[in-house]
Design a protein around this motif. Structure first.
Motif, mmCIF file in Angstrom:
data_model
loop_
_atom_site.group_PDB
_atom_site.id
_atom_site.type_symbol
_atom_site.label_atom_id
_atom_site.label_comp_id
_atom_site.label_asym_id
_atom_site.label_seq_id
_atom_site.Cartn_x
_atom_site.Cartn_y
_atom_site.Cartn_z
ATOM 1 N N LEU A 1 6.207 -18.198 -55.331
ATOM 2 C CA LEU A 1 6.872 -18.917 -56.422
ATOM 3 C C LEU A 1 6.672 -18.235 -57.773
ATOM 4 O O LEU A 1 7.000 -18.808 -58.811
ATOM 5 C CB LEU A 1 6.345 -20.360 -56.499
ATOM 6 N N THR B 1 12.910 -21.977 -52.669
ATOM 7 C CA THR B 1 11.528 -21.570 -52.428
ATOM 8 C C THR B 1 10.556 -22.713 -52.705
ATOM 9 O O THR B 1 9.559 -22.875 -51.985
ATOM 10 C CB THR B 1 11.169 -20.362 -53.309
ATOM 11 N N VAL B 2 10.826 -23.510 -53.734
ATOM 12 C CA VAL B 2 9.973 -24.662 -54.044
ATOM 13 C C VAL B 2 10.074 -25.704 -52.936
ATOM 14 O O VAL B 2 9.062 -26.236 -52.463
ATOM 15 C CB VAL B 2 10.357 -25.270 -55.407
ATOM 16 N N VAL C 1 2.041 -27.238 -56.898
ATOM 17 C CA VAL C 1 3.042 -26.285 -57.374
ATOM 18 C C VAL C 1 3.182 -26.369 -58.894
ATOM 19 O O VAL C 1 3.240 -25.349 -59.584
ATOM 20 C CB VAL C 1 4.401 -26.533 -56.692
#
Length: 288
Positions: free
Chosen positions: A260, A200-201, A132
């Motif tokens: 994201l 969301t992360v 991420v």
């Protein structure tokens, strides 16, 4: 010691008791969701960080999941009420945006976790976080920065980052401030993306960490308490078929990395221009 930031719940909504003369006084942690056994640990008093957010310094307890009850008074003349919305995975502040317990929930692994399971899940969480961070072009853990000698735009809400002229190029959150002479302040800031507060992360990291554990077929996966989805086994047990993960758009599918996008760091670059011919053939009449 861990830190827990709490938003009090009252009458079905987030509520800040301070403007009405109330206060958030105490956090009690229990080992079961019934919250009817012995109190494992307590934290008091709470520090008001900003409107509606109160911070507790939680003493050291064994790693695991705890259920909490926060006691507060809604207003100056009101009686104390109890907020039982707290479910806390400890320890916090370890650089992880999600807990091993959250991965266990996704895998259907019962709690409490063994040390082997916890270590395996933490490894996969860090791997997912690295993916991420690389995609977003930014870290998922903010840093503490102190700016000195700042003059606020207004003084009635100094915990608000908009009250200050901040020379930072990212998200900033005021942790604390100290008055100096001549109406200036030293301000402690949390600068950067706090991935643990971005739903969301957290969802992406938990889902992909759990799937990484599930897809392993070695002894480590067995020790971690999870395995691949089995669709069928032969009568003699000599062959096993596995179900694939749901594809994008199906219920239960893994979130995609482009979910994201709104958190990606924007890098501004000048528009590309055709190369300038060397003097004296360039269109500009001035020699450079």
């Amino acid at each position: 010691m861990s830190v827990y930031d709490h938003k009090p719940m009252w009458a079905g909504a987030h509520y800040d008791p301070a403007p009405a003369g109330g206060e958030v006084s105490r956090l009690d942690l229990y080992a079961t969701p019934e919250r009817d056994g012995a109190v494992v640990a307590s934290a008091a008093p709470a520090v008001r960080l900003r409107a509606g957010v109160y911070r507790f310094d939680v003493p050291h307890v064994a790693p695991g999941r705890y259920w909490g009850a926060v006691t507060f008074t809604p207003n100056e003349s009101g009686q104390a009420v109890t907020d039982t919305s707290v479910r806390l995975d400890l320890p916090t502040g370890q650089g992880l945006v999600a807990s091993p317990e959250a991965v266990a929930d996704t895998l259907g692994v019962p709690l409490p976790l063994t040390s082997v399971q916890r270590s395996a899940y933490e490894t996969q969480i860090r791997n997912a976080q690295a993916d991420v961070a690389a995609y977003l072009g930014r870290a998922l853990v903010p840093t503490v920065t102190t700016l000195r000698g700042l003059t606020p735009y207004w003084t009635d809400a100094l915990e608000d980052a908009d009250a200050w002229h901040l020379d930072v190029d990212d998200i900033a959150e005021v942790i604390s401030y100290r008055a100096n002479g001549e109406s200036t302040y030293d301000v402690d800031l949390l600068v950067g993306l706090d991935g643990a507060k971005e739903e969301t992360v957290v969802r992406y990291v938990v889902a992909h960490a759990a799937e990484s554990v599930r897809q392993r077929t070695d002894q480590a996966a067995t020790a971690a308490g999870a395995g691949r989805r089995v669709s069928s086994v032969s009568a003699e047990g000599q062959s096993i078929s596995y179900d694939p993960a749901p594809t994008t758009g199906q219920a239960g599918a893994l979130p995609t990395i482009n979910s994201l996008n709104r958190l990606r760091r924007l890098v501004f670059q000048p528009l590309s221009r055709p190369p300038r011919a060397p003097w004296p053939y360039a269109s500009s009449r001035a020699r450079r």
